[in-house]
Design a protein around this motif. Structure first.
Motif, PDB file in Angstrom:
ATOM      1  N   HIS A   1       0.834  -1.212   0.000  1.00 42.29           N
ATOM      2  CA  HIS A   1       0.000   0.000   0.000  1.00 42.29           C
ATOM      3  C   HIS A   1       0.865   1.257   0.000  1.00 42.29           C
ATOM      4  O   HIS A   1       0.364   2.343   0.269  1.00 42.29           O
ATOM      5  N   HIS A   2       2.147   1.082  -0.244  1.00 40.00           N
ATOM      6  CA  HIS A   2       3.011   2.260  -0.397  1.00 40.00           C
ATOM      7  C   HIS A   2       2.874   2.765  -1.819  1.00 40.00           C
ATOM      8  O   HIS A   2       2.418   2.040  -2.701  1.00 40.00           O
TER       9      HIS A   2
ATOM     10  N   SER B   1      -1.191  -3.067   4.248  1.00 41.33           N
ATOM     11  CA  SER B   1      -0.737  -4.255   3.543  1.00 41.33           C
ATOM     12  C   SER B   1      -1.466  -5.484   4.071  1.00 41.33           C
ATOM     13  O   SER B   1      -1.836  -6.383   3.317  1.00 41.33           O
TER      14      SER B   1
ATOM     15  N   ASP C   1      -0.440   0.471  11.488  1.00 39.62           N
ATOM     16  CA  ASP C   1      -0.051   1.535  10.562  1.00 39.62           C
ATOM     17  C   ASP C   1      -0.863   2.828  10.811  1.00 39.62           C
ATOM     18  O   ASP C   1      -0.860   3.720   9.968  1.00 39.62           O
TER      19      ASP C   1
HETATM   20 MN   LIG Z   1       2.254  -0.999   5.988  1.00 46.34          MN
END
Ligand SMILES: [Mn+2]
Length: 480
Positions: free
Chosen positions: A99-100, A140, A169
């Motif tokens: 998810h970056h 993620s 996160d």
């Molecule tokens: Mn992450």
């Protein structure tokens, strides 16, 4: 909603590849989201009786890239990393669940109408590719959960541990609850009893901290007249007539009666309203909390049930390289695994508080838009981000500036940066700024708009800081 549909369609396509694999090699990041993601992928493979191995990576450097490339006879499943470097893996049989920010947000479309990414052998599941906000609406772990869920309905029970990754996160912090794609995972989790949603104060440490400390340390956002002031916290509890000591020992939030908690919460909300705090700030103090009941795990009363504290436990496992302990916790093991994790956490707390004392003594060095500290070799490089995060919320930091922390790391320098929601609203994108600043001195960097990291050569710190300062000034276009 269409983007959600496209995303889950892609997850289904990837699930077919998972089912057809003869071996799976999982690689994942070492933080709570990474460990949680890895466990979701690991459990998915194990339940299919597919031979599986898992490797934890601090970062995707050259050595890690070579290791991944050596797994030619496996379906490689990357979690929480990889999207930024997809071109390194051309031709590999690979899933990237991340998810970056991806290397290229839009798949490059070729003449026959198929995309470059679709054409490559790489299955790439990343919210950003579908127009979904990747830094707040899906982690993620929840990304990999969508694959797991598409592999089998039975994997719905992995949703609890996936929620731990999202909370790790901080994806619930902006709205005081999980939103977007994470919310769909939460619905599964509630349905199968893996998570209980409770509206409560969202303090950190509700299970473990003495209540006056809990109030004193609640700093994001600060409760007017209480945060940072232990005596004030005591006065408030006395004034509300709350008994918070039992047998000479201070109660935790969880130890207190529900009615007492309600009294404190309504007092705080009134206080915040009268001080003119924003509804969004109030929501981040009083909102949803997530209690994890992993259906796979035996009951062990020492296990923190609050998702935030579970995530903290995982982060300690990752920081001190006890990846296996973190993985096993996520797979539902307790007993001696939990003993190990709890003692890592205790050691970690000691390390962090002594590091914070050091930085406070030395002071932060101020530039225009950033302020920094350098730990050299006095702490493990994996806790610099934590220290920066804590300082960001303390009175020792100048408000409205990014915090940058340095520490030596395997012959290089590890950099961790932390911003705030307010700075992001003003235009801060740390991921981009740190990547550019790191590249300008021959290093690598990236992450999220509010938190990012880099690795640069030792001796390049000043040059890096000058560049980062200039970039951040350029981003903060909107007035405070
Ligand atoms: Mn992450």
């Amino acid at each position: 909603m269409d983007s959600h549909r496209e995303f889950t369609d892609e997850a289904r396509r990837i699930a077919r590849a998972v089912r057809g694999a003869s071996r799976i090699s999982i690689f994942t990041h070492i933080d709570a989201d990474g460990i949680s993601s890895g466990s979701v992928a690991y459990a998915t493979a194990t339940r299919l009786s597919i031979p599986v191995e898992i490797t934890f990576l601090k970062k995707l450097d050259d050595a890690a890239t070579e290791l991944i490339k050596s797994k030619k006879d496996s379906l490689v499943w990357l979690n929480d990393l990889g999207s930024g470097y997809i071109s390194r893996f051309t031709g590999m049989d690979m899933i990237i669940a991340d998810h970056h920010e991806p290397e290229s947000v839009n798949p490059v479309v070729v003449e026959n109408g198929t995309s470059r990414l679709a054409e490559s052998s790489i299955y790439h599941l990343n919210a950003h590719l579908f127009g979904i906000e990747g830094s707040t609406e899906i982690s993620s772990s929840t990304t990999s959960y969508f694959i797991a869920r598409a592999v089998s309905d039975r994997n719905a029970d992995l949703s609890g541990v996936a929620i731990v990754g999202a909370v790790g996160d901080l994806q619930d912090s902006r709205h005081g609850k999980l939103t977007g794609m994470n919310r769909l995972v939460l619905e599964d989790a509630v349905k199968c009893g893996a998570v209980e949603v409770i509206r409560d104060a969202r303090f950190y440490g509700r299970e473990t901290r003495p209540v006056t400390r809990l109030l004193e340390f609640s700093v994001d956002p600060p409760i007017p007249g209480i945060s940072g002031d232990h005596a004030a916290a005591l006065r408030v509890l006395d004034a509300l007539g709350i008994e918070f000591v039992k047998d000479g020992k201070e109660k935790t939030w969880f130890d207190m009666r529900h009615s007492d908690r309600q009294k404190i919460v309504s007092f705080m909300v009134q206080k915040m309203i009268s001080e003119g705090l924003h509804a969004s700030e109030i929501n981040s103090i009083v909102g949803e909390t997530y209690i994890i009941h992993d259906p796979r795990a035996p009951h062990d009363e020492r296990m923190p049930e609050d998702a935030k504290e579970f995530a903290t436990l995982l982060n300690s496992c990752g920081r001190y390289a006890k990846y296996d302990t973190g993985l096993k916790l996520c797979l539902g093991e307790r007993g001696t695994v939990l003993d190990d994790a709890l003692s890592l956490l205790e050691g970690h707390r000691k390390n962090v508080s002594s590091a914070i004392r050091m930085v406070k003594q030395e002071g932060l060095t101020q530039l225009t838009s950033i302020q920094y500290f350098h730990m050299q070799d006095r702490v493990p490089d994996t806790i610099v981000g934590t220290i920066a995060g804590i300082l960001m919320k303390s009175k020792d930091a100048e408000p409205g500036k990014v915090i940058v922390g340095f520490a030596f790391s395997e012959g290089k320098v590890k950099v961790s940066c932390r911003g705030s929601n307010e700075l992001v609203q003003r235009g801060l994108n740390l991921s981009e700024a740190i990547r550019k600043a790191a590249e300008s001195v021959g290093g690598v960097g990236g992450g999220h708009s509010i938190a990012a990291g880099a690795t640069v050569d030792a001796g390049k710190e000043d040059e890096f800081l000058t560049c980062l300062d200039r970039l951040v000034i350029g981003q903060l276009v909107r007035p405070a």
